[in-house]
Design an enzyme around this catalytic site. Structure first.
Site, PDB file in Angstrom:
ATOM      1  N   ARG A 134      34.772  15.660  64.022  1.00  0.00           N
ATOM      2  CA  ARG A 134      34.243  14.642  63.043  1.00  0.00           C
ATOM      3  C   ARG A 134      33.017  14.052  63.864  1.00  0.00           C
ATOM      4  NH1 ARG A 134      37.679   8.733  63.535  1.00  0.00           N
ATOM      5  NH2 ARG A 134      38.105   9.095  65.974  1.00  0.00           N
ATOM      6  N   GLU A 139      37.313   8.295  45.781  1.00  0.00           N
ATOM      7  CA  GLU A 139      36.827   9.543  45.953  1.00  0.00           C
ATOM      8  C   GLU A 139      36.671  10.361  45.003  1.00  0.00           C
ATOM      9  OE1 GLU A 139      39.218   7.599  49.259  1.00  0.00           O
ATOM     10  OE2 GLU A 139      39.542   7.768  47.098  1.00  0.00           O
ATOM     11  N   PHE A 150      42.186  12.981  51.170  1.00  0.00           N
ATOM     12  CA  PHE A 150      41.581  12.456  50.030  1.00  0.00           C
ATOM     13  C   PHE A 150      40.406  13.315  49.169  1.00  0.00           C
ATOM     14  CE2 PHE A 150      41.894   8.441  52.541  1.00  0.00           C
ATOM     15  CZ  PHE A 150      43.520   8.317  52.201  1.00  0.00           C
ATOM     16  N   HIS A 194      39.595  14.515  59.610  1.00  0.00           N
ATOM     17  CA  HIS A 194      41.198  14.137  59.654  1.00  0.00           C
ATOM     18  C   HIS A 194      42.109  14.632  59.073  1.00  0.00           C
ATOM     19  CE1 HIS A 194      39.033  10.397  60.838  1.00  0.00           C
ATOM     20  NE2 HIS A 194      39.965   9.937  61.380  1.00  0.00           N
ATOM     21  N   ASP A 240      48.482   8.240  61.979  1.00  0.00           N
ATOM     22  CA  ASP A 240      48.200   7.838  60.414  1.00  0.00           C
ATOM     23  C   ASP A 240      49.421   8.376  59.812  1.00  0.00           C
ATOM     24  OD1 ASP A 240      45.811   6.598  61.025  1.00  0.00           O
ATOM     25  OD2 ASP A 240      44.893   8.219  60.255  1.00  0.00           O
ATOM     26  N   ARG A 247      40.539  14.798  64.116  1.00  0.00           N
ATOM     27  CA  ARG A 247      40.064  13.397  64.641  1.00  0.00           C
ATOM     28  C   ARG A 247      40.230  13.842  66.174  1.00  0.00           C
ATOM     29  NH1 ARG A 247      44.770   8.768  63.734  1.00  0.00           N
ATOM     30  NH2 ARG A 247      43.855   7.279  65.392  1.00  0.00           N
TER      31      ARG A 247
END
Length: 312
Positions: A10, A58, A83, A109, A117, A167
């Site tokens: 990322r 999104e 998303f 991610h 998460d 990530r």
């Protein structure tokens, strides 16, 4: 691998966008209130007039990106994989895929390694969703150098592209002059007993597994298959003919991803014994990234073990 420099892809994405923006004034970047996490703020600091924060919307962001692309701009719509592929699927399909617009989707991610998460954000279905859209190119690069090459290649091609980034920081193993070509796999080590085809952050694990097998007298061919769609069919078929057994490795569900792409090709053209390593039709859960990867069998140790099982 442990002695190599490690970079989260990322971060590589953010840096790649900044480099691309400096070279091309038609590049614009969109985000959905996650610029710090997706690292697109790196682009924003350099080119604030070409950065658009669409808020926690999104689906709308994908439609905005579609509109911008019709004006001759090249938008990079960025958010978490959950998303980008999940929440905004309808808009990606109907507003970007159906008219085949020149929109690039940067999805960070992805996979189990999102870690703490938890299951709601650990997207292990995005390859399957994006592969199902006609004309969509799907890419999951494995390290910092490859990401920069992928972003450049995505810009240079016409049409929609979905790119997945991680990530978790992972080893940088490509040389600085590495050349990436969409739709082409990369042979990292030669072997004849079995082949390991991997992508994303599991490519270094595949390499480590091959090293462990080599110490036991087993030669494993390792292939980095960053482009999931279009698949490098020629390389897959040659590898199946040469090695006779294949193990696929991905940080994605065993349903609909790299493994199924390889299986579909081989089942119709050259039936070959194959084992898919991925998330086995279950949801993830919260926890540190590295232990989670091992728990779900996404480690060098399990890859090597599955290769041994195949060879029995």
């Amino acid at each position: 691998m442990s002695e190599m420099i490690k970079v989260a892809t990322r971060d590589s994405y953010g840096n790649a966008l900044k480099e691309l923006g400096a070279a091309h004034e038609d590049v614009v970047v969109l985000d959905a209130d996650l610029g710090n996490a997706t690292k697109t703020l790196t682009f924003h600091k350099a080119f604030p007039d070409r950065y658009f924060d669409c808020g926690i919307a999104e689906a709308n962001m994908m439609c905005v990106a579609a509109g911008l692309s019709t004006m001759g701009l090249v938008p990079f719509a960025s958010t978490f994989a959950m998303f980008a592929a999940g929440r905004a699927f309808e808009q990606v399909r109907n507003s970007i895929g159906y008219p085949h617009l020149n929109v690039k989707i940067g999805a960070t991610h992805g996979g189990i390694s999102v870690g703490e998460d938890g299951a709601s954000h650990q997207c292990c279905e995005d390859f399957a969703l994006m592969r199902s859209i006609p004309g969509m190119t799907v890419i999951c690069p494995s390290d910092d150098v490859e990401v920069k090459a992928v972003v450049k290649a995505a810009y240079e091609m016409e049409g929609p592209v979905y790119m997945r980034f991680s990530r978790l920081a992972t080893p940088v193993y490509h040389p600085a002059d590495f050349h990436f070509e969409i739709g082409k796999g990369e042979v990292l080590s030669e072997g004849k007993d079995i082949a390991i085809i991997a992508n994303g952050i599991l490519v270094p694990e595949a390499v480590e597994a091959a090293k462990a097998l080599k110490a036991e007298g087993i030669s494993a061919r390792v292939i980095n298959m960053a482009t999931i769609k279009p698949l490098d069919e020629e390389l897959v078929l040659k590898t199946a003919a040469d090695c006779g057994r294949i193990v696929t490795v991905e940080e994605h569900s065993v349903i609909g991803g790299l493994g199924e792409a390889v299986c579909s090709l081989l089942s119709e053209t050259l039936p070959t014994p194959l084992k898919r390593i991925g998330v086995n039709d279950v949801f993830g859960h919260s926890g540190p990234a590295v232990p989670l990867l091992k728990q779900f069998g996404l480690s060098a140790e399990n890859i090597a073990a599955q290769c041994r099982n195949m060879l029995q």
